[in-house]
Design a protein around this motif. Structure first.
Motif, PDB file in Angstrom:
ATOM      1  N   LEU A  67       2.835   8.218   9.918  1.00  0.00           N
ATOM      2  CA  LEU A  67       3.660   9.421   9.757  1.00  0.00           C
ATOM      3  C   LEU A  67       4.407   9.397   8.426  1.00  0.00           C
ATOM      4  N   ASP A  68       4.834   8.224   8.006  1.00  0.00           N
ATOM      5  CA  ASP A  68       5.495   8.085   6.706  1.00  0.00           C
ATOM      6  C   ASP A  68       4.528   8.375   5.572  1.00  0.00           C
ATOM      7  N   ILE A  69       3.310   7.881   5.687  1.00  0.00           N
ATOM      8  CA  ILE A  69       2.288   8.170   4.679  1.00  0.00           C
ATOM      9  C   ILE A  69       2.017   9.672   4.639  1.00  0.00           C
ATOM     10  N   TYR A  70       1.907  10.289   5.802  1.00  0.00           N
ATOM     11  CA  TYR A  70       1.665  11.744   5.842  1.00  0.00           C
ATOM     12  C   TYR A  70       2.798  12.493   5.149  1.00  0.00           C
ATOM     13  N   GLU A  71       4.002  12.102   5.428  1.00  0.00           N
ATOM     14  CA  GLU A  71       5.163  12.823   4.893  1.00  0.00           C
ATOM     15  C   GLU A  71       5.290  12.671   3.382  1.00  0.00           C
ATOM     16  N   ASN A  72       4.922  11.515   2.844  1.00  0.00           N
ATOM     17  CA  ASN A  72       5.231  11.209   1.447  1.00  0.00           C
ATOM     18  C   ASN A  72       4.038  11.160   0.504  1.00  0.00           C
ATOM     19  N   CYS A  73       2.821  11.064   1.027  1.00  0.00           N
ATOM     20  CA  CYS A  73       1.666  10.824   0.143  1.00  0.00           C
ATOM     21  C   CYS A  73       0.487  11.734   0.404  1.00  0.00           C
ATOM     22  N   SER A  74       0.567  12.600   1.417  1.00  0.00           N
ATOM     23  CA  SER A  74      -0.627  13.273   1.926  1.00  0.00           C
ATOM     24  C   SER A  74      -0.507  14.787   1.815  1.00  0.00           C
ATOM     25  N   PRO A  75      -1.627  15.482   1.592  1.00  0.00           N
ATOM     26  CA  PRO A  75      -1.593  16.947   1.698  1.00  0.00           C
ATOM     27  C   PRO A  75      -1.272  17.348   3.130  1.00  0.00           C
ATOM     28  N   LYS A  76      -0.454  18.381   3.291  1.00  0.00           N
ATOM     29  CA  LYS A  76      -0.025  18.771   4.637  1.00  0.00           C
ATOM     30  C   LYS A  76      -1.185  19.294   5.479  1.00  0.00           C
ATOM     31  N   ASP A  77      -2.220  19.819   4.835  1.00  0.00           N
ATOM     32  CA  ASP A  77      -3.386  20.307   5.576  1.00  0.00           C
ATOM     33  C   ASP A  77      -4.141  19.186   6.280  1.00  0.00           C
ATOM     34  N   VAL A 102      -2.555  14.505  -7.705  1.00  0.00           N
ATOM     35  CA  VAL A 102      -3.248  13.460  -6.953  1.00  0.00           C
ATOM     36  C   VAL A 102      -2.337  12.990  -5.823  1.00  0.00           C
ATOM     37  N   TYR A 103      -2.907  12.845  -4.629  1.00  0.00           N
ATOM     38  CA  TYR A 103      -2.181  12.295  -3.492  1.00  0.00           C
ATOM     39  C   TYR A 103      -2.461  10.800  -3.390  1.00  0.00           C
ATOM     40  N   GLY A 104      -1.429  10.041  -3.015  1.00  0.00           N
ATOM     41  CA  GLY A 104      -1.638   8.604  -2.874  1.00  0.00           C
ATOM     42  C   GLY A 104      -2.669   8.280  -1.815  1.00  0.00           C
ATOM     43  N   THR A 129     -13.882  14.004   1.175  1.00  0.00           N
ATOM     44  CA  THR A 129     -14.096  14.897   0.038  1.00  0.00           C
ATOM     45  C   THR A 129     -12.947  14.818  -0.966  1.00  0.00           C
ATOM     46  N   LEU A 130     -11.726  14.616  -0.500  1.00  0.00           N
ATOM     47  CA  LEU A 130     -10.600  14.467  -1.427  1.00  0.00           C
ATOM     48  C   LEU A 130     -10.827  13.284  -2.363  1.00  0.00           C
ATOM     49  N   PHE A 131     -11.282  12.167  -1.810  1.00  0.00           N
ATOM     50  CA  PHE A 131     -11.545  11.004  -2.654  1.00  0.00           C
ATOM     51  C   PHE A 131     -12.740  11.255  -3.558  1.00  0.00           C
ATOM     52  N   TYR A 132     -13.777  11.909  -3.014  1.00  0.00           N
ATOM     53  CA  TYR A 132     -14.948  12.237  -3.830  1.00  0.00           C
ATOM     54  C   TYR A 132     -14.549  13.038  -5.058  1.00  0.00           C
ATOM     55  N   GLN A 133     -13.599  13.939  -4.896  1.00  0.00           N
ATOM     56  CA  GLN A 133     -13.205  14.854  -5.964  1.00  0.00           C
ATOM     57  C   GLN A 133     -12.094  14.303  -6.850  1.00  0.00           C
ATOM     58  N   GLY A 134     -11.692  13.064  -6.601  1.00  0.00           N
ATOM     59  CA  GLY A 134     -10.663  12.449  -7.425  1.00  0.00           C
ATOM     60  C   GLY A 134      -9.256  12.909  -7.103  1.00  0.00           C
ATOM     61  N   LYS A 135      -9.033  13.411  -5.892  1.00  0.00           N
ATOM     62  CA  LYS A 135      -7.714  13.961  -5.538  1.00  0.00           C
ATOM     63  C   LYS A 135      -6.866  13.003  -4.716  1.00  0.00           C
ATOM     64  N   THR A 136      -7.421  11.834  -4.373  1.00  0.00           N
ATOM     65  CA  THR A 136      -6.623  10.799  -3.720  1.00  0.00           C
ATOM     66  C   THR A 136      -6.841   9.473  -4.428  1.00  0.00           C
ATOM     67  N   PHE A 143       0.830  -1.200   0.000  1.00  0.00           N
ATOM     68  CA  PHE A 143       0.000   0.000   0.000  1.00  0.00           C
ATOM     69  C   PHE A 143       0.869   1.255   0.000  1.00  0.00           C
ATOM     70  N   ALA A 144       1.875   1.294   0.864  1.00  0.00           N
ATOM     71  CA  ALA A 144       2.742   2.472   0.944  1.00  0.00           C
ATOM     72  C   ALA A 144       3.476   2.692  -0.372  1.00  0.00           C
ATOM     73  N   ASP A 145       3.980   1.622  -0.974  1.00  0.00           N
ATOM     74  CA  ASP A 145       4.689   1.756  -2.257  1.00  0.00           C
ATOM     75  C   ASP A 145       3.756   2.300  -3.333  1.00  0.00           C
ATOM     76  N   ALA A 146       2.531   1.758  -3.387  1.00  0.00           N
ATOM     77  CA  ALA A 146       1.581   2.210  -4.403  1.00  0.00           C
ATOM     78  C   ALA A 146       1.172   3.654  -4.159  1.00  0.00           C
ATOM     79  N   ALA A 147       0.909   4.005  -2.904  1.00  0.00           N
ATOM     80  CA  ALA A 147       0.486   5.375  -2.580  1.00  0.00           C
ATOM     81  C   ALA A 147       1.572   6.378  -2.949  1.00  0.00           C
ATOM     82  N   LYS A 148       2.818   6.033  -2.690  1.00  0.00           N
ATOM     83  CA  LYS A 148       3.919   6.934  -3.035  1.00  0.00           C
ATOM     84  C   LYS A 148       4.075   7.049  -4.555  1.00  0.00           C
TER      85      LYS A 148
END
Length: 446
Positions: free
Chosen positions: A243-253, A192-194, A264-271, A180-185
């Motif tokens: 924390l690794d997912i946050y640092e590498n795959c996630s919007p900082k907000d 698009v965020y993983g 909402t991010l997934f709804y809008q196609g952003k993850t 999962f982490a590899d794919a998300a990154k």
């Protein structure tokens, strides 16, 4: 009812002022009169957290019809987000400023039972048909052999993903957390965020995500003697993972995200990935209809591919009747109305697949099965249903407890993640501090 109220309020995050009251002390004479005459007469207030339009509309339509059938009944409906609802009832309990009936979360119910704030519902359950409900779902609202809640609908947390993004990158659906982490990154590109990692302190999302990882390793966020357990090797691994997912795959907000921000991010196609129930379908359909054919779900990832399948979080969303109500008989009759087949199917169809039946005899009816979304996302129905049967509410692995409710309601785990992310606090130190804070809150109910 007031016996443990002061203790309960110690652990409550008070975020808003109390609003005008609606519940009053019970009136035995009026209850007896209604029972003797068989007529329903009186005013009740119903709080629920079905803030989305279709569900809200079905509830209101059902209330309108109930009032038409019972002209001497008036039902006032108020809606609150889950976070606001928790603040409303915990702060309102001291003054009697609680509704006659409400929805709740399983963790809320154990706190409500501990505060002696609810009316027993065994008679209502028997009227509807006790054998229609799962014993596990009923047990979430049971204390000393008495049931104080009944589930209106059920769902479970699973992994949602974008098929088109995985296909374009030549990736398989992840089965382990490493995959999962590899794919998300890999998929974090082109706007698009993983995977977003949410840990806003006014919601339970950080606790939810950490619970996924800990449950996948066969652990729990509570020890056998109902103490918080954030410093085990498994929990610390889980904290570091997210924390690794946050640092590498996630919007900082997302450090401040609550459940709707995350979804909402997934709804809008952003993850590319998210964790949720079948509610994702309706959200994508509304926000990004062109993507609805590109989403599907799978079981939650495992630590090792050959680990057993598991369910991390099942939600049986309950309804309760409050001790302060002058008219519990009206509340019970209205709840019975919600379970009538036509009304119940219409309610479930307000969020098809998102809300799955909590009673038997519905999912196999032609009326239910002919729903287009249920047919189209039959795989999701199967995955979620199977996961539902394996999981519990967060912390309920040891059975329903006030500690499990407090685990998800206090925002302590979320604040721990925020402390690490924002202040750079050492993971082990932050985990120990959060564990101590939770155990301090737990000590008030022991």
């Amino acid at each position: 009812m007031r016996r443990k109220l002061a203790v309960l309020l110690v652990g409550t995050m008070i975020g808003s002022a109390m609003l005008a009251g609606c519940g009053q002390n019970g009136n035995t004479e009026s209850k007896q009169t209604a029972a003797e005459t068989g007529e329903l007469k009186g005013d009740i207030t119903f709080w629920h957290s079905f803030t989305q339009g279709p569900r809200l509309e079905v509830i209101q339509e059902t209330a309108d019809q109930f009032m038409k059938d019972n002209p001497d009944v008036n039902i006032t409906i108020e809606t609150f987000s889950w976070g606001d609802f928790y603040t409303k009832w915990t702060t309102g309990l001291a003054s009697g400023n609680v509704p006659d009936m409400s929805t709740a979360l399983p963790g809320h119910v154990v706190e409500m039972m501990d505060a002696e704030a609810l009316v027993p519902l065994d008679d209502l359950i028997d009227d509807i048909g006790r054998d229609k409900f799962s014993k596990t779902a009923l047990s979430e609202g049971e204390k000393d052999g008495t049931c104080y809640s009944l589930p209106l609908y059920s769902h479970a947390q699973v992994m949602w993903y974008r098929k088109d993004l995985l296909d374009a990158a030549g990736l398989e659906v992840p089965k382990t957390w490493d995959e999962f982490a590899d794919a998300a990154k890999t998929l974090t590109k082109d706007g698009v965020y993983g995977c977003s990692f949410p840990c806003g302190s006014n919601d339970l999302m950080g606790t939810r995500f950490l619970n996924f990882y800990v449950r996948s390793g066969g652990g729990s966020l509570l020890t056998d003697d109902l103490k918080a357990d954030l410093t085990s090797d498994l929990a610390l691994d889980g904290i570091r993972y997210w924390l690794d997912i946050y640092e590498n795959c996630s919007p900082k907000d997302s450090v401040n995200y609550a459940v709707l921000d995350q979804a909402t991010l997934f709804y809008q196609g952003k993850t590319a990935f998210d964790f949720n129930s079948g509610f994702q379908i309706g959200g994508v359909e509304t926000n990004s209809p062109d993507l609805v054919d590109q989403i599907d779900c799978a079981p939650l990832p495992k630590i090792n591919a050959d680990d057993p399948e598991y369910g991390a979080e099942t939600s049986n969303i309950p309804m309760v009747v409050w001790e302060n109500s002058e008219h519990p008989e009206i509340c019970k009759e209205f709840i019975k109305k919600l379970y009538e087949k036509d009304t119940y199917i219409k309610f479930l169809e307000a969020t098809p697949v998102g809300m799955l039946p909590s009673i038997t005899g519905i999912s196999d009816t032609p009326e239910y099965k002919e729903n287009e979304t249920v047919q189209k996302f039959s795989n999701a129905v199967d995955v979620i249903t199977k996961t539902m049967d394996m999981g519990t509410a967060i912390g309920f692995e040891k059975g329903p407890s006030v500690q499990a409710g407090l685990l998800t309601s206090q925002g302590i785990i979320e604040s721990m993640f925020q402390d690490i992310i924002t202040n750079g606090t050492d993971v082990e130190k932050a985990a120990q501090t959060a564990e101590d804070k939770l155990n301090e809150v737990f000590s008030t109910v022991q």
